[in-house]
Design a protein around this motif. Sequence first.
Motif, PDB file in Angstrom:
ATOM      1  N   HIS B 123       0.834  -1.204   0.000  1.00  0.00           N
ATOM      2  CA  HIS B 123       0.000   0.000   0.000  1.00  0.00           C
ATOM      3  C   HIS B 123       0.870   1.256   0.000  1.00  0.00           C
ATOM      4  O   HIS B 123       0.575   2.225  -0.693  1.00  0.00           O
ATOM      5  N   VAL B 126       2.173   2.121  -3.375  1.00  0.00           N
ATOM      6  CA  VAL B 126       1.157   2.725  -4.232  1.00  0.00           C
ATOM      7  C   VAL B 126       0.955   4.201  -3.897  1.00  0.00           C
ATOM      8  O   VAL B 126       0.881   5.050  -4.778  1.00  0.00           O
ATOM      9  N   THR B 127       0.888   4.502  -2.594  1.00  0.00           N
ATOM     10  CA  THR B 127       0.525   5.866  -2.209  1.00  0.00           C
ATOM     11  C   THR B 127       1.723   6.800  -2.092  1.00  0.00           C
ATOM     12  O   THR B 127       1.592   7.988  -2.335  1.00  0.00           O
ATOM     13  N   LEU B 129       4.398   7.180  -3.861  1.00  0.00           N
ATOM     14  CA  LEU B 129       4.797   7.824  -5.115  1.00  0.00           C
ATOM     15  C   LEU B 129       3.899   9.011  -5.413  1.00  0.00           C
ATOM     16  O   LEU B 129       4.350  10.064  -5.851  1.00  0.00           O
ATOM     17  N   ARG B 130       2.629   8.809  -5.152  1.00  0.00           N
ATOM     18  CA  ARG B 130       1.648   9.871  -5.373  1.00  0.00           C
ATOM     19  C   ARG B 130       1.940  11.044  -4.417  1.00  0.00           C
ATOM     20  O   ARG B 130       1.920  12.195  -4.810  1.00  0.00           O
ATOM     21  N   HIS B 131       2.229  10.719  -3.142  1.00  0.00           N
ATOM     22  CA  HIS B 131       2.558  11.770  -2.171  1.00  0.00           C
ATOM     23  C   HIS B 131       3.799  12.541  -2.607  1.00  0.00           C
ATOM     24  O   HIS B 131       3.837  13.752  -2.590  1.00  0.00           O
ATOM     25  N   GLU B 133       5.092  12.717  -5.551  1.00  0.00           N
ATOM     26  CA  GLU B 133       4.844  13.374  -6.808  1.00  0.00           C
ATOM     27  C   GLU B 133       4.230  14.751  -6.584  1.00  0.00           C
ATOM     28  O   GLU B 133       4.508  15.705  -7.291  1.00  0.00           O
ATOM     29  N   ASN B 134       3.424  14.857  -5.515  1.00  0.00           N
ATOM     30  CA  ASN B 134       2.786  16.128  -5.211  1.00  0.00           C
ATOM     31  C   ASN B 134       3.779  17.208  -4.867  1.00  0.00           C
ATOM     32  O   ASN B 134       3.589  18.366  -5.192  1.00  0.00           O
ATOM     33  N   LYS B 141       4.990  18.426 -13.984  1.00  0.00           N
ATOM     34  CA  LYS B 141       3.903  18.412 -14.949  1.00  0.00           C
ATOM     35  C   LYS B 141       4.176  19.353 -16.101  1.00  0.00           C
ATOM     36  O   LYS B 141       3.904  19.037 -17.237  1.00  0.00           O
ATOM     37  N   PHE B 159       4.640   0.024 -13.745  1.00  0.00           N
ATOM     38  CA  PHE B 159       4.677   0.726 -12.456  1.00  0.00           C
ATOM     39  C   PHE B 159       6.131   0.997 -12.062  1.00  0.00           C
ATOM     40  O   PHE B 159       6.487   2.105 -11.654  1.00  0.00           O
ATOM     41  N   ILE B 162       7.816   3.713 -14.102  1.00  0.00           N
ATOM     42  CA  ILE B 162       7.369   5.046 -13.682  1.00  0.00           C
ATOM     43  C   ILE B 162       8.032   5.432 -12.365  1.00  0.00           C
ATOM     44  O   ILE B 162       8.546   6.547 -12.212  1.00  0.00           O
TER      45      ILE B 162
END
Lengths: 304, 201
Positions: B123, B126-127, B129-131, B133-134, B141, B159, B162
């Motif tokens: 888990h 998954v999360t 990378l998103r955190h 990335e922010n 972007k 995955f 990336i």
Amino acid sequence: MFRTERFQGYAVEFSPFRENKLACATGANFGIVGNGRLWLLGLESNGLIVDRVYDTQDGLFDCAWSENHENQIVASSGDGSVKLYDVTLMDFPIRFWQEHTKEVLSVNWNLVRKDCFVSGSWDNQIKIWNPELPKSMRTFREHTQCIYNTIWSPYSADVFASCSGDQTLITWDTRIPRSSLTIYAHNNEVLACDWNKYRENVIATGSVDRSIKVWDLRRPDKAVLEFSGHQYAVRRVKFSPHSEFILASTSYDMSLKLWDTQKGGAIFDFGQHTEFVFGLDFSLFDPHLLVSCAWDETVRLINY
Amino acid sequence: MQEPTENNLNSSNKKKTFFDNNSNESIKSTNVEILEQENLFNLFEKYDFYGDLKFKSGLASLIAKNEKYKHINLSEDFNSFLLDKSNTDFILKAKGFYFSKFVQKNFNFEEYEKFKNLSENKHKEVTSLRHKENENSLLNKKSAIEKENKGEENVPLSFQQIADMLAKGETIPGIKQIPNVVNEAEPSNSVLKQHKKPWEK
């Protein structure tokens, strides 16, 4: 089976008005970075076909059909935005709101009053929205970690539940600014929750600790039931709209399982996905039909 | 959860308990079955430790002996100690030790912890990378969008690819710019009647 090519699925929802329509919220690059896409799908005799797609700047993590307008659907995005689409119109939403400051993991439409929806975000905030209004109506802040799921009670117009990385399940009444009840539900992040449709006080939770627990809100000190069987985190749980005893779950272990809360065990195990399974929904019209979506870029219809 | 009584606290302080490795008091587990490891893990998680007086008294004496918990008055604070999330690891270790010694001898606590961490890590993978990335999202972007405009043909990335590209600060190709606008056309009117839900029938 339908391929959401180059987009990984996070949520899939049947229309409450048309038995052959559904929507799937997805993100490119596994929702980590890049665009999102809301897929409107039609269920034909030969399988699923695409009716329309809406592209978004950031990944989409959830969607919810309006309960009082057959053409409206709301989708929530990684950039904090919440967008309302009219499915008869192309390309762009008819309204969007930019209030959450982080990923919005959850949107859910009110099942009783049907004129509002709730959103939950990684900014730890919950917001209540009326699709006609330019700003959210209410904000609730009590969770101390990312919120993963916010779900309305099927029985009360004002009551909903939320679950979070802070390991709690919280129930709320929108008429009261503070929460009604906090349950330390798991010893790890709680990624999923849902209300039993036939029992007003029963909620299920799913967690990174791999377990699913069923709670009776009148006796919140201990779970009524606990299911283990998933090998990795449980990402979504939903009670059947057709039976008080059937509960479905999806997991990072690539499976979707059905559980019987009366007999107390797994009764169905769907293993055809080849990546993490995220979204799941029961058809409201066909008691034996389920749909799921996953990181393997497929939406699958499941007969059970 | 049962209240710890004066009685069992006192007796646990006098006697050597199961937490003492050199204890002579060796209680043989009668229920050693060959179970698959995962079943053992499930059994461990479901085991009613607080309904097991032997475990409770052992845990109490373990707390009493620990310097870190000197300030704790067991006859008053035991239940709040159990509920305090910061004690979770301490209690879990005690449970693991007890379970492997007295309930299921082939239960391996270290393996259990590994198994437990696998789910957590999946888990987090998954999360996080998103955190992450922010934090540098604007920068990433923008450059990603520029790259896309060069019209490069891009193949789907795994995955891991990336994750690696983001770790190296590389831009992810193929991100389209979607105008942040609304559709100004006349929205449709609702004509269908609402269905009763199956549970409302």
